[in-house]
Design an enzyme around this catalytic site. Structure first.
Site, short mmCIF file in Angstrom:
data_model
loop_
_atom_site.label_atom_id
_atom_site.label_comp_id
_atom_site.label_asym_id
_atom_site.label_seq_id
_atom_site.Cartn_x
_atom_site.Cartn_y
_atom_site.Cartn_z
N PHE A 15 -3.56 3.31 15.22
CA PHE A 15 -4.01 4.35 14.24
C PHE A 15 -5.31 3.84 13.44
O PHE A 15 -5.45 2.65 13.28
CB PHE A 15 -2.93 4.60 13.21
CG PHE A 15 -1.99 5.67 13.61
CD1 PHE A 15 -1.02 5.44 14.41
CD2 PHE A 15 -2.15 7.19 13.26
CE1 PHE A 15 -0.02 6.55 14.78
CE2 PHE A 15 -1.14 8.06 13.72
CZ PHE A 15 -0.22 7.68 14.43
N PRO B 12 -2.83 -11.74 10.47
CA PRO B 12 -2.88 -11.34 11.92
C PRO B 12 -2.94 -10.02 12.24
O PRO B 12 -2.43 -9.24 11.65
CB PRO B 12 -1.65 -12.14 12.38
CG PRO B 12 -0.85 -12.11 11.46
CD PRO B 12 -1.51 -12.35 10.13
N ASN C 227 0.83 -1.19 0.04
CA ASN C 227 -0.18 -0.07 0.19
C ASN C 227 0.84 1.29 0.07
O ASN C 227 2.09 1.05 0.08
CB ASN C 227 -0.65 -0.11 1.18
CG ASN C 227 -0.29 -0.17 2.46
OD1 ASN C 227 0.65 0.81 2.89
ND2 ASN C 227 -0.10 -1.12 3.23
N ASP D 185 -4.45 -6.09 5.22
CA ASP D 185 -5.33 -7.00 6.02
C ASP D 185 -5.33 -8.45 5.29
O ASP D 185 -5.37 -9.36 5.95
CB ASP D 185 -6.76 -6.33 5.55
CG ASP D 185 -6.79 -5.04 6.41
OD1 ASP D 185 -6.14 -5.04 7.33
OD2 ASP D 185 -7.50 -4.44 5.81
N LYS E 286 -13.01 1.06 16.07
CA LYS E 286 -11.82 0.16 15.84
C LYS E 286 -11.17 0.21 17.30
O LYS E 286 -10.75 -0.95 17.74
CB LYS E 286 -10.95 0.82 14.91
CG LYS E 286 -10.23 0.09 13.68
CD LYS E 286 -9.63 0.84 12.77
CE LYS E 286 -10.40 0.54 11.40
NZ LYS E 286 -9.78 1.24 10.48
N LYS F 40 -10.56 -3.43 18.73
CA LYS F 40 -8.96 -3.99 18.96
C LYS F 40 -8.68 -3.93 20.25
O LYS F 40 -7.57 -4.61 20.40
CB LYS F 40 -8.22 -3.01 17.92
CG LYS F 40 -8.57 -2.76 16.84
CD LYS F 40 -7.38 -3.06 15.53
CE LYS F 40 -8.03 -2.59 14.25
NZ LYS F 40 -7.02 -3.27 13.42
N LYS G 107 8.28 -17.50 -10.37
CA LYS G 107 7.78 -16.42 -10.91
C LYS G 107 6.67 -16.72 -11.67
O LYS G 107 6.71 -17.79 -12.44
CB LYS G 107 8.61 -15.33 -11.54
CG LYS G 107 8.03 -14.25 -12.11
CD LYS G 107 9.02 -13.44 -13.08
CE LYS G 107 8.45 -12.29 -13.97
NZ LYS G 107 8.82 -12.07 -15.02
N1 CTP Z 1 -3.16 -3.12 12.22
C1 CTP Z 1 -2.49 -4.07 12.74
N2 CTP Z 1 -2.54 -5.24 12.13
C2 CTP Z 1 -3.31 -5.39 11.05
C3 CTP Z 1 -4.02 -4.42 10.75
C4 CTP Z 1 -4.11 -3.38 11.32
O1 CTP Z 1 -1.82 -4.17 13.64
N3 CTP Z 1 -3.43 -6.76 10.38
C5 CTP Z 1 -3.21 -1.65 13.07
C6 CTP Z 1 -2.46 -0.60 12.39
O2 CTP Z 1 -1.14 -0.60 12.49
C7 CTP Z 1 -3.46 0.32 12.88
C8 CTP Z 1 -4.86 -0.24 13.24
O3 CTP Z 1 -4.58 -1.73 13.49
O4 CTP Z 1 -2.87 0.81 14.08
C9 CTP Z 1 -5.99 0.07 12.14
O5 CTP Z 1 -5.65 -0.34 11.04
P1 CTP Z 1 -6.41 -0.03 9.97
O6 CTP Z 1 -5.57 -0.20 8.53
O7 CTP Z 1 -7.05 1.45 9.85
O8 CTP Z 1 -7.71 -0.78 10.16
P2 CTP Z 1 -7.99 -2.22 9.92
O9 CTP Z 1 -7.57 -3.17 11.09
O10 CTP Z 1 -7.62 -2.84 8.62
O11 CTP Z 1 -9.55 -2.37 9.71
P3 CTP Z 1 -10.38 -1.78 8.46
O12 CTP Z 1 -10.00 -2.63 7.38
O13 CTP Z 1 -12.00 -2.09 8.93
O14 CTP Z 1 -10.35 -0.38 8.31
#
Ligand code: CTP
Length: 411
Positions: free
Chosen positions: A324, A304, A209, A277, A338, A342, A287
């Protein structure tokens, strides 16, 4: 206040250089040892004789002076200091520092140092407001340079506004604060995650990303500056390692979680990484080739959740777990949900819609969400967000907020 601290004062070519003998005296009054580098421009406004008299030491001026190099090489000059203080710091020297130029003794010492750098800018108000100067400031603050001032006031050029060098007594106070701040989080361990993750599709392709890691790196640096022992677990980024932190570079979400677990126990966790995610359920061992079957279908599986895992209750749960929330709409509501989902203590919610320029940019607008409320911070640089968060963490932990989960995050 500054007993025994060795300050390398770099005097550059602004009119405010005439105030530096006074600055040296005030620093020495507080017990600091001061050594000076005087640039060619600086020497137009203050003489080496004056600075030599007040420091009681040689004033260093020329990178190519053999006697200087024999007595004290330019690398040694910066190594022998506890901090470098650039005062006055002209627009020119700030630009050179931001660009990494090293064309005289002052800029060479600044590039060669691994010590904290403080700078007291001084320049005409228009030069201060110029986009180039502001960009240079953001770059330098992002690298951990502490800016002192400038103050508002009448300037030698007859204009009024920000650009006047902070008063010597206030500079001394800021330097003293800098050193006392450096112990506020002493003895506390922190883990910060930063950057994107790369989830392998095959040996050469991955899912990622747009995260730059700027915010996470700035937070690691800000916590380290307050004396915390910081492990920065970072996905692949194009950033310099922040000063004073232990680096744990990783690629995937699973590597990131393993590195965070290795870094436990910790008092503070800040998850600023933009973790993928999902990952391909199985990365192809070779490849992937264009074949006759058309485009491949990727089968994804969930990664995870590092933040939720570290926030789980248990004997190893860090005292304060901060996440965040990267959102593109209904930012605060999503972030609140969130926080609950979390199990972390605080969430910093930020809008990452493309028009905000947050991903990859130098500024951020965040809302600090705790169990008890929402605090919206004005738009500021990522370095400033990091500094403010580090301050809030310090206050929280030193006010005895160290024990609990979200219910006790009473900020
Ligand atoms: N985060 C994490 N591990 C993951 C996903 C997210 O530690 N697998 C943490 C990020 O570092 C951030 C927080 O979770 O501190 C929220 O991340 P964000 O991308 O905003 O949310 P998601 O968990 O991906 O939820 P959604 O897809 O619903 O936005």
């Amino acid at each position: 206040m500054l007993a025994g601290k060795r300050i390398l004062l770099i005097v550059t070519g602004g009119i405010a250089a005439y105030k530096t003998p006074e600055l040296v005296r005030r620093l020495r009054d507080q017990g600091a040892q001061v050594r000076c580098i005087l640039t060619k421009g600086g020497a137009q406004f203050v003489t080496p004789l004056a600075l030599g008299a007040v420091t009681g030491d040689k004033v260093y001026q020329d990178l190519f002076d053999l006697t200087d190099e024999q007595e004290m090489g330019h690398i040694q000059l910066s190594r022998d200091a506890d901090a470098l203080l650039v005062a006055p710091a002209t627009a020119d020297v700030l630009a050179k520092m931001a660009a990494g130029l090293a064309d005289d003794l002052a800029t060479t010492a600044l590039l060669a140092t691994d010590k904290p750098v403080l700078a007291a800018p001084a320049m005409n108000v228009r030069m201060w407001h110029h986009a180039a100067t502001q960009a240079n400031l953001a770059t330098l603050q992002g690298r951990g340079v502490t800016m002192i001032g400038p103050d508002n006031g009448d300037m030698a050029c007859g204009e009024y506004g920000p650009g006047r060098m902070t008063d010597p007594l206030d500079i001394v106070q800021a330097v003293a604060n800098f050193f006392s701040d450096a112990t506020l989080l002493a003895g506390r361990r922190a883990i910060v995650t930063s950057g994107p993750t790369h989830e392998a599709i095959d040996p050469v392709r991955y899912i990622a990303n747009r995260s730059s890691g700027k915010q996470g790196h700035a937070i690691a640096e800000a916590l380290a500056r307050l004396g915390a022992e910081v492990t920065l677990v970072t996905g692949p980024v194009a950033l310099a390692d922040p000063a004073g932190v232990t680096m744990r570079p990783v690629a995937s979400a699973r590597d990131m979680l393993a590195a965070c677990r290795d870094a436990l126990p910790a008092d503070i966790v800040v998850c600023a990484a933009a973790v993928a995610d999902w990952r391909p359920a199985e990365a192809a061992p070779e490849k992937m080739k264009k074949g006759g079957d058309g485009p491949p279908a990727l089968c994804l599986t969930e990664n995870p959740d590092i933040l939720a895992t570290l926030a789980q209750a248990g004997p190893r749960r860090p005292a304060l777990v901060v996440g965040f929330a990267a959102e593109t709409e209904t930012v605060v509501d999503h972030a609140r949900a969130k926080l609950a989902r979390k199990g972390c203590d605080w969430i910093l919610a930020n809008d990452v819609s493309p028009e905000t320029g947050t991903f990859g940019g130098d500024a951020n607008t965040v809302h600090l969400i705790t169990a008890t409320g929402v605090e919206s911070w004005p738009r500021m640089s990522k370095a400033q967000v990091a500094g403010r968060l580090a301050e809030r963490i310090t206050t929280h932990l030193t006010n005895g907020g160290g024990a609990g989960g979200a219910d006790e995050a009473a900020e």
